[in-house]
Design a protein around this motif. Structure first.
Motif, PDB file in Angstrom:
ATOM      1  N   HIS A  87      45.567   9.603 -94.063  1.00  0.00           N
ATOM      2  CA  HIS A  87      46.141   8.306 -93.714  1.00  0.00           C
ATOM      3  C   HIS A  87      45.784   7.312 -94.819  1.00  0.00           C
ATOM      4  CE1 HIS A  87      47.257   4.711 -91.538  1.00  0.00           C
ATOM      5  NE2 HIS A  87      47.660   5.430 -90.494  1.00  0.00           N
ATOM      6  N   PRO A  88      46.739   6.515 -95.296  1.00  0.00           N
ATOM      7  CA  PRO A  88      46.437   5.568 -96.373  1.00  0.00           C
ATOM      8  C   PRO A  88      45.344   4.569 -96.015  1.00  0.00           C
ATOM      9  CG  PRO A  88      48.608   5.154 -95.414  1.00  0.00           C
ATOM     10  CD  PRO A  88      48.164   6.478 -94.913  1.00  0.00           C
ATOM     11  N   ALA A  89      45.230   4.193 -94.740  1.00  0.00           N
ATOM     12  CA  ALA A  89      44.191   3.247 -94.330  1.00  0.00           C
ATOM     13  C   ALA A  89      42.804   3.861 -94.454  1.00  0.00           C
ATOM     14  CB  ALA A  89      44.435   2.783 -92.896  1.00  0.00           C
ATOM     15  N   PHE A  90      42.702   5.180 -94.303  1.00  0.00           N
ATOM     16  CA  PHE A  90      41.419   5.865 -94.462  1.00  0.00           C
ATOM     17  C   PHE A  90      41.004   5.845 -95.930  1.00  0.00           C
ATOM     18  CE2 PHE A  90      38.608   9.514 -94.994  1.00  0.00           C
ATOM     19  CZ  PHE A  90      37.751   9.383 -93.908  1.00  0.00           C
ATOM     20  N   ILE A  91      41.959   6.083 -96.822  1.00  0.00           N
ATOM     21  CA  ILE A  91      41.664   6.049 -98.258  1.00  0.00           C
ATOM     22  C   ILE A  91      41.328   4.626 -98.683  1.00  0.00           C
ATOM     23  CG2 ILE A  91      42.584   6.569-100.554  1.00  0.00           C
ATOM     24  CD1 ILE A  91      42.042   8.987 -98.679  1.00  0.00           C
ATOM     25  N   GLN A  92      41.927   3.666 -98.032  1.00  0.00           N
ATOM     26  CA  GLN A  92      41.613   2.259 -98.295  1.00  0.00           C
ATOM     27  C   GLN A  92      40.145   1.979 -97.981  1.00  0.00           C
ATOM     28  OE1 GLN A  92      44.440  -1.115 -97.221  1.00  0.00           O
ATOM     29  NE2 GLN A  92      42.837  -1.442 -95.696  1.00  0.00           N
ATOM     30  N   MET A  99      28.660   7.500 -93.253  1.00  0.00           N
ATOM     31  CA  MET A  99      29.483   6.977 -92.150  1.00  0.00           C
ATOM     32  C   MET A  99      30.914   7.499 -92.245  1.00  0.00           C
ATOM     33  SD  MET A  99      28.465   2.938 -91.690  1.00  0.00           S
ATOM     34  CE  MET A  99      29.937   2.688 -90.661  1.00  0.00           C
ATOM     35  N   LEU A 100      31.457   7.470 -93.452  1.00  0.00           N
ATOM     36  CA  LEU A 100      32.827   7.936 -93.650  1.00  0.00           C
ATOM     37  C   LEU A 100      32.938   9.416 -93.273  1.00  0.00           C
ATOM     38  CD1 LEU A 100      35.421   6.557 -94.684  1.00  0.00           C
ATOM     39  CD2 LEU A 100      34.974   7.574 -96.919  1.00  0.00           C
ATOM     40  N   GLY A 101      31.909  10.198 -93.641  1.00  0.00           N
ATOM     41  CA  GLY A 101      31.892  11.615 -93.296  1.00  0.00           C
ATOM     42  C   GLY A 101      31.816  11.834 -91.795  1.00  0.00           C
ATOM     43  N   ILE A 102      31.019  11.013 -91.103  1.00  0.00           N
ATOM     44  CA  ILE A 102      30.897  11.125 -89.643  1.00  0.00           C
ATOM     45  C   ILE A 102      32.225  10.765 -88.976  1.00  0.00           C
ATOM     46  CG2 ILE A 102      29.794  10.106 -87.613  1.00  0.00           C
ATOM     47  CD1 ILE A 102      27.241   9.846 -89.339  1.00  0.00           C
ATOM     48  N   PHE A 103      32.867   9.704 -89.446  1.00  0.00           N
ATOM     49  CA  PHE A 103      34.170   9.315 -88.899  1.00  0.00           C
ATOM     50  C   PHE A 103      35.181  10.446 -89.077  1.00  0.00           C
ATOM     51  CE2 PHE A 103      32.499   5.180 -88.346  1.00  0.00           C
ATOM     52  CZ  PHE A 103      33.411   4.412 -87.650  1.00  0.00           C
ATOM     53  N   ALA A 104      35.121  11.099 -90.250  1.00  0.00           N
ATOM     54  CA  ALA A 104      36.058  12.189 -90.527  1.00  0.00           C
ATOM     55  C   ALA A 104      35.742  13.421 -89.683  1.00  0.00           C
ATOM     56  CB  ALA A 104      36.007  12.545 -92.013  1.00  0.00           C
ATOM     57  N   LEU A 105      34.465  13.793 -89.633  1.00  0.00           N
ATOM     58  CA  LEU A 105      34.042  15.003 -88.923  1.00  0.00           C
ATOM     59  C   LEU A 105      34.353  14.935 -87.437  1.00  0.00           C
ATOM     60  CD1 LEU A 105      32.548  17.745 -88.980  1.00  0.00           C
ATOM     61  CD2 LEU A 105      30.410  16.477 -88.635  1.00  0.00           C
ATOM     62  N   VAL A 121      39.158   4.786 -87.783  1.00  0.00           N
ATOM     63  CA  VAL A 121      38.586   3.705 -88.590  1.00  0.00           C
ATOM     64  C   VAL A 121      39.177   2.355 -88.180  1.00  0.00           C
ATOM     65  CG1 VAL A 121      38.064   5.176 -90.559  1.00  0.00           C
ATOM     66  CG2 VAL A 121      40.299   4.055 -90.424  1.00  0.00           C
ATOM     67  N   GLY A 122      40.267   2.402 -87.429  1.00  0.00           N
ATOM     68  CA  GLY A 122      40.925   1.221 -86.907  1.00  0.00           C
ATOM     69  C   GLY A 122      41.752   1.659 -85.714  1.00  0.00           C
ATOM     70  N   PRO A 123      42.365   0.743 -85.014  1.00  0.00           N
ATOM     71  CA  PRO A 123      43.161   1.105 -83.830  1.00  0.00           C
ATOM     72  C   PRO A 123      44.240   2.154 -84.160  1.00  0.00           C
ATOM     73  CG  PRO A 123      42.885  -1.268 -83.946  1.00  0.00           C
ATOM     74  CD  PRO A 123      42.354  -0.719 -85.231  1.00  0.00           C
ATOM     75  N   VAL A 167      44.031   4.785 -86.007  1.00  0.00           N
ATOM     76  CA  VAL A 167      44.001   5.260 -87.397  1.00  0.00           C
ATOM     77  C   VAL A 167      42.836   6.210 -87.607  1.00  0.00           C
ATOM     78  CG1 VAL A 167      43.841   4.626 -89.828  1.00  0.00           C
ATOM     79  CG2 VAL A 167      45.085   3.153 -88.230  1.00  0.00           C
ATOM     80  N   GLN A 168      43.143   7.487 -87.842  1.00  0.00           N
ATOM     81  CA  GLN A 168      42.110   8.474 -88.140  1.00  0.00           C
ATOM     82  C   GLN A 168      42.270   8.952 -89.584  1.00  0.00           C
ATOM     83  OE1 GLN A 168      42.799  11.232 -84.866  1.00  0.00           O
ATOM     84  NE2 GLN A 168      41.062  10.362 -83.771  1.00  0.00           N
ATOM     85  N   MET A 169      41.482   9.953 -89.971  1.00  0.00           N
ATOM     86  CA  MET A 169      41.520  10.405 -91.364  1.00  0.00           C
ATOM     87  C   MET A 169      42.880  10.954 -91.741  1.00  0.00           C
ATOM     88  SD  MET A 169      38.991  12.970 -93.476  1.00  0.00           S
ATOM     89  CE  MET A 169      39.278  14.446 -92.494  1.00  0.00           C
ATOM     90  N   TYR A 170      43.461  11.766 -90.866  1.00  0.00           N
ATOM     91  CA  TYR A 170      44.732  12.401 -91.188  1.00  0.00           C
ATOM     92  C   TYR A 170      45.908  11.687 -90.518  1.00  0.00           C
ATOM     93  CZ  TYR A 170      41.993  16.267 -93.070  1.00  0.00           C
ATOM     94  OH  TYR A 170      41.112  17.026 -93.813  1.00  0.00           O
ATOM     95  N   LEU A 171      47.048  11.788 -91.155  1.00  0.00           N
ATOM     96  CA  LEU A 171      48.271  11.201 -90.609  1.00  0.00           C
ATOM     97  C   LEU A 171      48.681  11.894 -89.315  1.00  0.00           C
ATOM     98  CD1 LEU A 171      50.238  10.862 -93.962  1.00  0.00           C
ATOM     99  CD2 LEU A 171      49.581   8.961 -92.462  1.00  0.00           C
TER     100      LEU A 171
END
Length: 497
Positions: free
Chosen positions: A416-421, A478-484, A489-491, A493-497
């Motif tokens: 997801h582009p917001a995750f890369i942001q 933190m980013l790794g935990i959110f991904a795992l 990361v937002g309403p 919005v997860q790591m993958y589309l």
């Protein structure tokens, strides 16, 4: 210090961001022309159609440049978002509300939690923009000194919160508007319907405030302050904490009541049965009118609180005063507006030429071929940003360079582009105060010299480097935990589309 010397020398050779983007536009012209001559093309993964590189140095290119220059600028999403936000935040800042709230909070904080309060308020201080750099660090130093602690430790904590934690916040601010707007412009190349909103990093950034407060507090009390030793005060040294007079306290009290009333009214409407602010499925933060229209709500909040504070202190006596303060806020954004003009052209030209798609597909294929298409590739991108942010200190300028390359590439890999942001924001923020190219480093050196006349750039960097390292390590974890654990990361919005 040899590395920092290299950073300073190299960075000083980098032209002004406006000039840099002019060079980049020229580079896009040449590369698009060469790519067109060579007949380079790629299959768009979304439409399955072959996309050829188009030359900007051609009749079609000339027509596009002439016909789109104005709309490239006026329809550039970050421009409107940021200017609307600054009408409200700028008003609150100009009447002195944000500065007074910061001072009130810090000067009434118990000794036992002052370190964490400084970090917390410092991180939230980015709402006050540049004013936070001038208010929070020196005030933190004075408060530490009044408690018998080393003032430089307080100064370091204040600088770390304001600078290294700049991107984090519980509140939606200008940074969210700028970056999400740029991300949306670029993401539409791969998916015309993709929109990254200003709330898409909110969960991650809100949690970051809490995490960084404790991490920064630990670094201050266990690493920085013990290393400083005992502070020896000079005999002729005089310093007084800011005095908030009764009028300011009354204004803050009135403002707090209005703020609570405003939030309460919105909450009441939100939770009404069949509320018009809810989505079709009853959602509030995902696919709802409230989320899509959050800018007007934020504007209303800052305008109401700013006006309340200004009226109480008699800084505002009529609509003309409100307009004047808002006008001054927009004047402060003049440099940003000029820079946006050339950034908008750069992104439009690289998109029109199809270089974005060509680079994205090639880069994604390369990462897959070397089996670097998983989360480690995101960390690699963060490290690249970390290095470049030492040389290009403007967060929006650096993102405008990196986003057209990496957002489409990672979208092809399913991110997801917001995750890369988010991955970009943490690296850009953490290095803010260790690069000599940041103009506020010189300001901080002035504050530092007040307590240590022998202090120089090396002293400053040695104080802030532990925060930079700790923040980026914790943020990556933190980013790794959110991904795992697939935490949004937002309403929505997860790591993958």
């Amino acid at each position: 210090m040899s590395f920092l010397g290299w950073v300073e020398r190299t960075g000083n050779r980098i032209p002004h961001p406006f000039t840099l983007f002019l060079y980049l536009i020229g580079f896009v012209f040449v590369v698009s022309w060469v790519g067109s001559l060579l007949g380079l093309a790629v299959v768009h993964p979304g439409t399955e159609k072959e996309i050829a590189i188009k030359s900007l140095i051609s009749s079609d290119g000339l027509h596009y440049i002439l016909e789109s220059m104005v709309t490239n600028f006026t329809e550039f999403k970050p421009l409107g978002l940021v200017l609307v936000m600054m009408l409200g935040i700028g008003l609150a800042n100009k009447v002195g509300l944000l500065e007074a709230a910061i001072k009130r909070t810090l000067t009434h904080t118990p000794k036992s939690v002052i370190t964490y309060a400084v970090l917390f308020i410092g991180i939230l201080g980015n709402l006050a923009s540049d004013a936070a750099y001038i208010v929070i660090p020196p005030l933190a130093a004075m408060i530490f000194r009044s408690f018998g602690r080393h003032p430089i430790a307080g100064l370091a904590a204040g600088i770390a919160g304001v600078g290294c934690g700049f991107t984090a916040n519980i509140f939606i601010g200008g940074t969210d508007a700028i970056l999400s707007g740029i991300t949306t412009e670029v993401a539409k190349v791969m998916d015309p319907d993709k929109i990254v909103t200003i709330t898409d990093n909110w969960y991650f950034m809100s949690l970051s405030v809490i995490v960084l407060t404790f991490v920064g507090g630990f670094i201050t009390e266990r690493v920085v302050e013990p290393r400083l030793g005992t502070y020896k005060e000079e005999e002729d040294f005089e310093e007084k904490l800011v005095d908030l007079n009764p009028s300011v306290k009354r204004a803050l009290r009135n403002t707090a009541m209005v703020a609570l009333l405003y939030i309460g009214m919105i909450a009441l409407v939100l939770f009404l049965p069949h509320s018009p602010l809810r989505g079709e499925d009853g959602g509030i933060l995902v696919d709802s009118p409230f989320r899509d229209g959050i800018i007007p709500f934020l504007l209303g909040f800052f305008v109401l609180t700013g006006v309340t504070y200004g009226v109480t202190l008699k800084k505002i006596s009529g609509v003309s005063d409100v307009v004047q303060y808002m006008t001054e806020s927009i004047k402060d954004m003049a440099g940003f507006i000029v820079l946006v003009f050339v950034i908008a052209q750069f992104i439009a030209y690289i998109n029109w030429s199809n270089l974005t798609v060509w680079i994205a597909v090639g880069g994604a294929d390369l990462l897959k071929s070397i089996q670097m298409d998983g989360f480690p590739s995101v960390i690699l991108f963060t490290l690249i940003t970390l290095i470049l942010s030492l040389l290009i200190t403007s967060g929006s300028a650096l993102w405008s360079v990196l986003a057209p390359i990496f957002i489409p590439m990672f979208m092809l890999l399913g991110y997801h582009p917001a995750f890369i942001q988010v991955a970009y924001r943490i690296a850009d923020s953490a290095t803010n105060m260790i690069t000599p190219l940041n103009p506020f480093v010189a300001v901080m050196l002035g504050f530092l010299a007040k307590y240590d006349k022998k202090a120089g750039l090396g002293t400053h960097v040695s104080l802030l480097l532990p925060y930079t390292v700790a923040f980026i390590v914790v943020w990556c974890l933190m980013l790794g935990i959110f991904a795992l654990f697939e935490i949004p990361v937002g309403p929505g919005v997860q790591m993958y589309l």
